[in-house]
Design a protein around this motif. Structure first.
Motif, PDB file in Angstrom:
ATOM      1  N   PHE A 110      14.275   7.789  -4.968  1.00 28.59           N
ATOM      2  CA  PHE A 110      12.991   7.738  -5.653  1.00 28.59           C
ATOM      3  C   PHE A 110      12.870   8.487  -6.986  1.00 28.59           C
ATOM      4  O   PHE A 110      11.945   8.772  -7.590  1.00 28.59           O
ATOM      5  N   GLN A 121       3.779   2.575  -4.331  1.00 27.07           N
ATOM      6  CA  GLN A 121       4.812   1.703  -3.915  1.00 27.07           C
ATOM      7  C   GLN A 121       5.050   2.073  -2.457  1.00 27.07           C
ATOM      8  O   GLN A 121       5.641   1.042  -1.864  1.00 27.07           O
ATOM      9  N   PHE A 122       5.102   3.329  -2.144  1.00 25.51           N
ATOM     10  CA  PHE A 122       5.828   3.658  -0.851  1.00 25.51           C
ATOM     11  C   PHE A 122       4.997   4.393   0.280  1.00 25.51           C
ATOM     12  O   PHE A 122       5.640   4.971   1.119  1.00 25.51           O
ATOM     13  N   ASN A 164       9.209  -1.329  -1.002  1.00 24.39           N
ATOM     14  CA  ASN A 164       8.068  -1.133  -1.882  1.00 24.39           C
ATOM     15  C   ASN A 164       6.654  -2.050  -1.411  1.00 24.39           C
ATOM     16  O   ASN A 164       6.002  -2.260  -2.128  1.00 24.39           O
ATOM     17  N   CYS A 168       3.705   1.122   5.636  1.00 27.07           N
ATOM     18  CA  CYS A 168       4.165   2.430   6.497  1.00 27.07           C
ATOM     19  C   CYS A 168       3.389   2.199   8.030  1.00 27.07           C
ATOM     20  O   CYS A 168       3.824   2.531   8.989  1.00 27.07           O
ATOM     21  N   TRP A 328      11.344   5.686   5.041  1.00 26.31           N
ATOM     22  CA  TRP A 328      11.808   5.583   3.679  1.00 26.31           C
ATOM     23  C   TRP A 328      13.126   5.785   3.721  1.00 26.31           C
ATOM     24  O   TRP A 328      13.987   6.378   2.938  1.00 26.31           O
TER      25      TRP A 328
END
Length: 362
Positions: A110, A121-122, A164, A168, A328
């Motif tokens: 990142f 994005q994450f 991206n 989650c 991630w």
């Protein structure tokens, strides 16, 4: 006396000319070079090219690459400054570490993102339409060991990467179901996050979502298919109704909410199985977390990311921490995990982890 005046004037003229010659000679010497940053910048650009190669980074044009280099350079400087202010120590090691220090940071995939871009994005918890269901308290007299690590019991699959797509919430839910299925059946199966991204109408696909609605979707359909049969694509697609309704690799009957802002209740739940939680992952320190017990900075009242608590430890005389599986990749954090400080003085827990925990039931 008069004859000495021309001699004196001649001497002065000679000295004046000599000084002019010496000054002219001095001025012809090149000035000493000023301190230069060229070498340092060249080194950084070389490091950036290595970083690009490691993570297969490609940019649309030279201007975009230069922009990303400047962001990467700023993040590199931040990491260096953090390290200079923090006493470094060895990593925490894999699986049930016994001694953990304060958190450390390091470069990862990142590095070319600002904090704002990173969060956009994450992460992926979308507060729109979120209403936590009524909690289900666990008896305070229930058995609770001092340390739990479901990885050591083989109830946790490998760390995955959401990309991206702000999904989650689906990864946290899948990890919780995977853990419960292993505990109940003895079989560890990697389950499909994509079926939740495609089919959960209570969430928003790659625009964020909720772990509770994902768990409710699986419960209402009686189960969930495997990662192998419904692989992750990182984009929201059409729901494969056949795999949603049938072809299940794990079954759940419902889900429960842990009483909010109660780390004791959360520990009782985690002692039974992995549990999904929401946290705030906005800080630059979190973006580049590399190991140790993370204590902040973060805003416990503004959660934006979902992870799965797969254990905790309350070693006497040592740090208390939660073990959280992230989505991630294993390049981030401590092999893909973050150790969050446990039993802090504010009720929401570190980064808000105790605000809305959920777990599946059978």
């Amino acid at each position: 006396m008069a004859s000495s005046k021309p001699l004196l004037l001649g001497l002065l003229l000679f000295i004046t000319c000599l000084l002019q010659v010496l000054l002219a000679a001095a001025n012809t010497q090149p000035p000493p070079p000023p301190p230069s940053c060229d070498k340092s910048d060249k080194e950084l650009r070389f490091m950036f090219s290595q970083w690009m190669a490691k993570y297969a980074k490609h940019y649309s044009c030279p201007e975009e690459q230069e922009k990303r280099y400047q962001v990467w350079k700023g993040n590199t400087n931040f990491i260096g400054a953090f390290r200079s202010q923090t006493q470094l120590s060895s990593g925490v090691g894999a699986f049930a570490p016994q001694t953990i220090t304060d958190s450390v940071v390091g470069m990862n995939r990142f590095g070319d993102l600002t904090s704002t871009e990173f969060v956009q994005q994450f992460t992926g918890f979308n507060a729109s339409g979120f209403h936590s269901p009524p909690p289900t308290p666990i008896s305070p007299h229930s058995w609770q060991p001092c340390c739990v690590d479901w990885r050591s019991s083989g109830a946790v699959t490998g760390v995955k990467f959401q990309g991206n797509c702000a999904s989650c919430w689906a990864f946290a839910s899948a990890a919780a179901i995977e853990g419960l299925h292993k505990i109940k059946t003895g079989e560890l199966v990697s389950l499909s996050e994509q079926v939740m991204v495609d089919c959960d109408t209570g969430s928003f696909g790659c625009s964020g979502g909720h772990s509770d609605t994902a768990l409710n979707l699986v419960a209402s359909r009686g189960g969930i298919t495997s990662e192998e049969k419904y692989p992750y694509t990182g984009v929201q697609g059409s729901c494969d109704v056949g795999k949603l309704l049938f072809d299940h690799s794990a079954s759940v009957s419902g889900f429960a909410a842990v009483p909010p802002n109660d780390e004791r209740q959360l520990a009782l739940a985690v002692a039974r199985q992995p549990v999904t939680v929401y946290i705030d992952a906005s800080a630059q320190e979190f973006q580049f977390y590399k190991g140790g017990v993370y204590k902040g900075p973060c805003n416990p009242g503004s959660v934006n990311h979902a992870v799965t608590i797969v254990g905790y430890c309350e070693n006497f005389g040592g740090e208390k921490y939660w073990i959280a599986k992230n989505s991630w990749s294993n390049d981030w954090g401590e092999q893909g995990y973050v150790y969050l400080a446990k039993d802090v003085w504010w009720p929401q827990g570190t980064c808000g982890l105790a605000t809305s925990p959920f777990y599946p039931t059978v």
